[in-house]
Structures are given as structure tokens and as C-alpha cells.
Design an enzyme around this catalytic site. Structure first.
Site, PDB file in Angstrom:
ATOM      1  N   ILE A 122     -72.763 -45.261 -35.968  1.00  0.00           N
ATOM      2  CA  ILE A 122     -71.702 -46.190 -35.560  1.00  0.00           C
ATOM      3  C   ILE A 122     -71.871 -47.504 -36.321  1.00  0.00           C
ATOM      4  O   ILE A 122     -72.729 -48.311 -36.003  1.00  0.00           O
ATOM      5  CB  ILE A 122     -71.708 -46.423 -34.039  1.00  0.00           C
ATOM      6  CG1 ILE A 122     -71.403 -45.107 -33.330  1.00  0.00           C
ATOM      7  CG2 ILE A 122     -70.658 -47.474 -33.661  1.00  0.00           C
ATOM      8  CD1 ILE A 122     -71.359 -45.197 -31.835  1.00  0.00           C
ATOM      9  N   HIS A 123     -71.057 -47.648 -37.348  1.00  0.00           N
ATOM     10  CA  HIS A 123     -71.028 -48.883 -38.130  1.00  0.00           C
ATOM     11  C   HIS A 123     -69.704 -49.581 -37.809  1.00  0.00           C
ATOM     12  O   HIS A 123     -69.083 -49.291 -36.791  1.00  0.00           O
ATOM     13  CB  HIS A 123     -71.209 -48.577 -39.630  1.00  0.00           C
ATOM     14  CG  HIS A 123     -70.268 -47.540 -40.152  1.00  0.00           C
ATOM     15  ND1 HIS A 123     -69.022 -47.847 -40.645  1.00  0.00           N
ATOM     16  CD2 HIS A 123     -70.379 -46.188 -40.218  1.00  0.00           C
ATOM     17  CE1 HIS A 123     -68.411 -46.730 -41.022  1.00  0.00           C
ATOM     18  NE2 HIS A 123     -69.206 -45.705 -40.767  1.00  0.00           N
ATOM     19  N   ALA A 124     -69.257 -50.491 -38.638  1.00  0.00           N
ATOM     20  CA  ALA A 124     -68.089 -51.317 -38.322  1.00  0.00           C
ATOM     21  C   ALA A 124     -66.814 -50.516 -38.057  1.00  0.00           C
ATOM     22  O   ALA A 124     -66.112 -50.779 -37.081  1.00  0.00           O
ATOM     23  CB  ALA A 124     -67.845 -52.327 -39.447  1.00  0.00           C
ATOM     24  N   GLU A 176     -64.328 -39.330 -40.160  1.00  0.00           N
ATOM     25  CA  GLU A 176     -65.014 -39.716 -41.412  1.00  0.00           C
ATOM     26  C   GLU A 176     -65.462 -38.513 -42.238  1.00  0.00           C
ATOM     27  O   GLU A 176     -65.790 -38.659 -43.404  1.00  0.00           O
ATOM     28  CB  GLU A 176     -66.234 -40.588 -41.110  1.00  0.00           C
ATOM     29  CG  GLU A 176     -65.859 -41.959 -40.643  1.00  0.00           C
ATOM     30  CD  GLU A 176     -67.024 -42.916 -40.582  1.00  0.00           C
ATOM     31  OE1 GLU A 176     -66.795 -44.118 -40.629  1.00  0.00           O
ATOM     32  OE2 GLU A 176     -68.185 -42.459 -40.485  1.00  0.00           O
TER      33      GLU A 176
END
Length: 88
Positions: free
Chosen positions: A14-16, A87
Site C-alpha cells: 500500500i503506497h500512495a 495494479e
């Protein structure tokens, strides 16, 4: 209250971008939505809160939703995790 276990399935964790998707989705609902990792609890409607969880690949989080639209909200967040935040 609805409670579900979620697993971070996308390799980048979980990134931006995923944090923004989680917060945007959570903000569509009136219910109180929280994510828990270890002993930390954050408001899922806060991008910064979600990012600070530092949830990497294969991390398990607990989703807790309470309110008038809790089932729809929990399903929407669950589906984000299952789709790997679109993604992969």
C-alpha cells in the site's frame, strides 16, 4: 459491525495510489471505516493514515466498518484488495 481480514496482494504494497483509492472509496460511505495492523488503528478515510500503516505485500489487515451502509462499504473496500488495486 462488519469485520473482515484483508491481505495486501499487490507486490508494491500500500503506497500512495492504493492509499488514495482506499480513502476515496471509504469516503463514499457514511459508515465509520477503520483498518488495523498489529496494534495500530487508522481511519480508512484518511490517505495519510492508510499510508502510515506501511502495509507491504502479504500483510494482513483487519477492516472494521460500522454504520448504516456497513455491508456495502466493507464489500467495496474488500473488492479493492481482491483486485490488487488494479495494479497487476
Amino acid at each position: 459491525m462488519v469485520e473482515k481480514l484483508l491481505t495486501v496482494r499487490n507486490r508494491a504494497g500500500i503506497h500512495a495510489r492504493p492509499a488514495a483509492l482506499i480513502a476515496q472509496t471509504a469516503n463514499k460511505f457514511a459508515s465509520e471505516i477503520t483498518l488495523e495492523k498489529d496494534n495500530a488503528t487508522v481511519n480508512a478515510k484518511s490517505i495519510m493514515g492508510v499510508i502510515t500503516m506501511a502495509a507491504g505485500y502479504n500483510t494482513t489487515l483487519t477492516l472494521k466498518v460500522e454504520g448504516s451502509d456497513e455491508q456495502a462499504a466493507s464489500d467495496a473496500i474488500f473488492n479493492l484488495f481482491e483486485s490488487k488495486f488494479e495494479e497487476e
